[in-house]
Design a protein around this motif. Structure first.
Motif, PDB file in Angstrom:
ATOM      1  N   LEU A 151      25.044 -12.239  45.588  1.00  0.00           N
ATOM      2  CA  LEU A 151      25.221 -11.230  44.546  1.00  0.00           C
ATOM      3  C   LEU A 151      24.960  -9.828  45.091  1.00  0.00           C
ATOM      4  CD1 LEU A 151      23.407 -12.977  41.545  1.00  0.00           C
ATOM      5  CD2 LEU A 151      25.875 -12.827  41.959  1.00  0.00           C
ATOM      6  N   ASP A 152      25.633  -8.853  44.502  1.00  0.00           N
ATOM      7  CA  ASP A 152      25.425  -7.454  44.860  1.00  0.00           C
ATOM      8  C   ASP A 152      25.377  -6.629  43.575  1.00  0.00           C
ATOM      9  OD1 ASP A 152      25.134  -5.086  46.241  1.00  0.00           O
ATOM     10  OD2 ASP A 152      27.286  -4.904  46.698  1.00  0.00           O
ATOM     11  N   PRO A 153      24.210  -6.143  43.191  1.00  0.00           N
ATOM     12  CA  PRO A 153      22.942  -6.239  43.901  1.00  0.00           C
ATOM     13  C   PRO A 153      22.308  -7.624  43.748  1.00  0.00           C
ATOM     14  CG  PRO A 153      22.607  -5.095  41.823  1.00  0.00           C
ATOM     15  CD  PRO A 153      24.083  -5.353  41.940  1.00  0.00           C
ATOM     16  N   ARG A 154      21.415  -7.924  44.666  1.00  0.00           N
ATOM     17  CA  ARG A 154      20.705  -9.204  44.616  1.00  0.00           C
ATOM     18  C   ARG A 154      19.638  -9.157  43.531  1.00  0.00           C
ATOM     19  NH1 ARG A 154      19.867 -10.239  51.125  1.00  0.00           N
ATOM     20  NH2 ARG A 154      21.991 -10.991  51.463  1.00  0.00           N
ATOM     21  N   PRO A 155      19.331 -10.315  42.937  1.00  0.00           N
ATOM     22  CA  PRO A 155      18.211 -10.351  41.993  1.00  0.00           C
ATOM     23  C   PRO A 155      16.894 -10.112  42.732  1.00  0.00           C
ATOM     24  CG  PRO A 155      19.032 -12.560  42.400  1.00  0.00           C
ATOM     25  CD  PRO A 155      19.957 -11.620  43.110  1.00  0.00           C
ATOM     26  N   GLN A 156      15.899  -9.655  42.001  1.00  0.00           N
ATOM     27  CA  GLN A 156      14.574  -9.438  42.588  1.00  0.00           C
ATOM     28  C   GLN A 156      13.849 -10.761  42.824  1.00  0.00           C
ATOM     29  OE1 GLN A 156      12.319  -6.982  39.857  1.00  0.00           O
ATOM     30  NE2 GLN A 156      14.122  -5.760  39.385  1.00  0.00           N
ATOM     31  N   VAL A 157      14.151 -11.768  41.970  1.00  0.00           N
ATOM     32  CA  VAL A 157      13.345 -12.983  41.933  1.00  0.00           C
ATOM     33  C   VAL A 157      14.227 -14.213  41.714  1.00  0.00           C
ATOM     34  CG1 VAL A 157      11.456 -14.182  40.731  1.00  0.00           C
ATOM     35  CG2 VAL A 157      11.473 -11.670  40.824  1.00  0.00           C
ATOM     36  N   VAL A 158      13.880 -15.308  42.400  1.00  0.00           N
ATOM     37  CA  VAL A 158      14.363 -16.640  42.045  1.00  0.00           C
ATOM     38  C   VAL A 158      13.136 -17.410  41.590  1.00  0.00           C
ATOM     39  CG1 VAL A 158      15.306 -18.825  42.899  1.00  0.00           C
ATOM     40  CG2 VAL A 158      16.366 -16.665  43.581  1.00  0.00           C
ATOM     41  N   TRP A 159      13.175 -17.859  40.334  1.00  0.00           N
ATOM     42  CA  TRP A 159      12.037 -18.571  39.731  1.00  0.00           C
ATOM     43  C   TRP A 159      12.477 -20.007  39.464  1.00  0.00           C
ATOM     44  CZ3 TRP A 159       7.661 -15.899  37.084  1.00  0.00           C
ATOM     45  CH2 TRP A 159       6.757 -16.817  36.521  1.00  0.00           C
ATOM     46  N   ALA A 160      11.872 -20.963  40.173  1.00  0.00           N
ATOM     47  CA  ALA A 160      12.209 -22.375  40.018  1.00  0.00           C
ATOM     48  C   ALA A 160      11.215 -23.020  39.054  1.00  0.00           C
ATOM     49  CB  ALA A 160      12.185 -23.071  41.370  1.00  0.00           C
ATOM     50  N   GLN A 161      11.748 -23.716  38.081  1.00  0.00           N
ATOM     51  CA  GLN A 161      10.949 -24.294  37.009  1.00  0.00           C
ATOM     52  C   GLN A 161      10.013 -25.402  37.473  1.00  0.00           C
ATOM     53  OE1 GLN A 161      10.421 -23.804  33.730  1.00  0.00           O
ATOM     54  NE2 GLN A 161      11.565 -21.897  33.779  1.00  0.00           N
ATOM     55  N   LEU A 162       9.198 -25.884  36.545  1.00  0.00           N
ATOM     56  CA  LEU A 162       8.250 -26.958  36.821  1.00  0.00           C
ATOM     57  C   LEU A 162       8.964 -28.139  37.478  1.00  0.00           C
ATOM     58  CD1 LEU A 162       6.221 -26.941  33.484  1.00  0.00           C
ATOM     59  CD2 LEU A 162       5.445 -26.137  35.732  1.00  0.00           C
ATOM     60  N   GLY A 163       8.405 -28.625  38.575  1.00  0.00           N
ATOM     61  CA  GLY A 163       8.980 -29.759  39.285  1.00  0.00           C
ATOM     62  C   GLY A 163      10.075 -29.398  40.261  1.00  0.00           C
ATOM     63  N   VAL A 164      10.433 -28.121  40.349  1.00  0.00           N
ATOM     64  CA  VAL A 164      11.524 -27.686  41.229  1.00  0.00           C
ATOM     65  C   VAL A 164      10.941 -26.909  42.405  1.00  0.00           C
ATOM     66  CG1 VAL A 164      13.679 -26.386  41.408  1.00  0.00           C
ATOM     67  CG2 VAL A 164      13.082 -27.542  39.253  1.00  0.00           C
ATOM     68  N   SER A 165      11.158 -27.431  43.605  1.00  0.00           N
ATOM     69  CA  SER A 165      10.686 -26.723  44.793  1.00  0.00           C
ATOM     70  C   SER A 165      11.496 -27.145  46.017  1.00  0.00           C
ATOM     71  CB  SER A 165       9.192 -26.964  45.028  1.00  0.00           C
ATOM     72  OG  SER A 165       8.949 -28.320  45.313  1.00  0.00           O
ATOM     73  N   ASP A 166      11.613 -26.212  46.941  1.00  0.00           N
ATOM     74  CA  ASP A 166      12.295 -26.435  48.210  1.00  0.00           C
ATOM     75  C   ASP A 166      11.827 -25.316  49.136  1.00  0.00           C
ATOM     76  OD1 ASP A 166      14.068 -26.245  50.399  1.00  0.00           O
ATOM     77  OD2 ASP A 166      15.753 -27.008  49.237  1.00  0.00           O
ATOM     78  N   ASP A 167      10.923 -25.655  50.053  1.00  0.00           N
ATOM     79  CA  ASP A 167      10.329 -24.629  50.917  1.00  0.00           C
ATOM     80  C   ASP A 167      11.365 -23.912  51.779  1.00  0.00           C
ATOM     81  OD1 ASP A 167       7.754 -25.058  49.915  1.00  0.00           O
ATOM     82  OD2 ASP A 167       7.309 -26.581  51.421  1.00  0.00           O
ATOM     83  N   ALA A 168      12.365 -24.632  52.266  1.00  0.00           N
ATOM     84  CA  ALA A 168      13.396 -24.000  53.102  1.00  0.00           C
ATOM     85  C   ALA A 168      14.230 -23.021  52.277  1.00  0.00           C
ATOM     86  CB  ALA A 168      14.285 -25.060  53.742  1.00  0.00           C
ATOM     87  N   ALA A 169      14.559 -23.391  51.049  1.00  0.00           N
ATOM     88  CA  ALA A 169      15.311 -22.485  50.177  1.00  0.00           C
ATOM     89  C   ALA A 169      14.480 -21.247  49.857  1.00  0.00           C
ATOM     90  CB  ALA A 169      15.721 -23.201  48.892  1.00  0.00           C
ATOM     91  N   ALA A 170      13.182 -21.444  49.628  1.00  0.00           N
ATOM     92  CA  ALA A 170      12.298 -20.301  49.349  1.00  0.00           C
ATOM     93  C   ALA A 170      12.253 -19.357  50.544  1.00  0.00           C
ATOM     94  CB  ALA A 170      10.902 -20.799  49.006  1.00  0.00           C
ATOM     95  N   ALA A 171      12.132 -19.904  51.743  1.00  0.00           N
ATOM     96  CA  ALA A 171      12.089 -19.076  52.950  1.00  0.00           C
ATOM     97  C   ALA A 171      13.395 -18.294  53.113  1.00  0.00           C
ATOM     98  CB  ALA A 171      11.823 -19.942  54.175  1.00  0.00           C
TER      99      ALA A 171
END
Length: 142
Positions: free
Chosen positions: A98-118
């Motif tokens: 996206l342009d502009p990029r969002p400030q934040v990606v917020w993953a809900q309860l139970g949602v996580s991926d360390d590589a995606a976060a990095a």
């Protein structure tokens, strides 16, 4: 960043700064958590834009649903992810495009991926995982 513990000022700073939220995985079903969270965020004054390819063109809580982030005709400050963990990387890729990029990606309860976060953080996007803004907002602001 440690995505297993967040300082209250980090979370409150995000919730104070964002105004427009794209909610991926939005559901028209009132029994679904994404529907309740969307309603809650709208009631707190956020603009919430639902994203769900199966509901595109319809409305949820009076808001037009878009198929994907790139289809939203305005910039968003935060992407709230109601998708399974294995889809988080793809949502991050969409957010980074996206342009502009969002400030934040917020993953809900139970949602996580360390590589995606990095990947998101390397692109300048803050990340919150395994948390719900509809739980954090009243905890932080009463």
């Amino acid at each position: 960043m440690n995505h297993y513990a967040y300082a209250d000022d980090y979370l409150s700073g995000i919730l104070k700064s964002v105004k427009t939220i794209a909610l991926t995985g939005a559901s028209p079903n009132p029994a679904r958590p994404s529907n309740g969270v969307m309603g809650y965020l709208l009631s707190r004054g956020y603009k919430v834009i639902p994203v769900n390819p199966g509901q595109a063109g319809k409305q949820i809580h009076g808001q037009t649903v878009y198929a994907r982030l790139a289809d939203i005709p305005e910039s968003v400050d935060m992407v709230d992810v109601f998708r399974a963990s294995e889809y988080l990387d793809g949502v991050v890729d969409e957010a980074l495009a996206l342009d502009p990029r969002p400030q934040v990606v917020w993953a809900q309860l139970g949602v996580s991926d360390d590589a995606a976060a990095a990947k998101a953080e390397a692109g300048g996007i803050k990340v919150v995982m395994n948390r719900c803004p509809a739980i954090e907002y009243p905890r932080l602001f009463g």
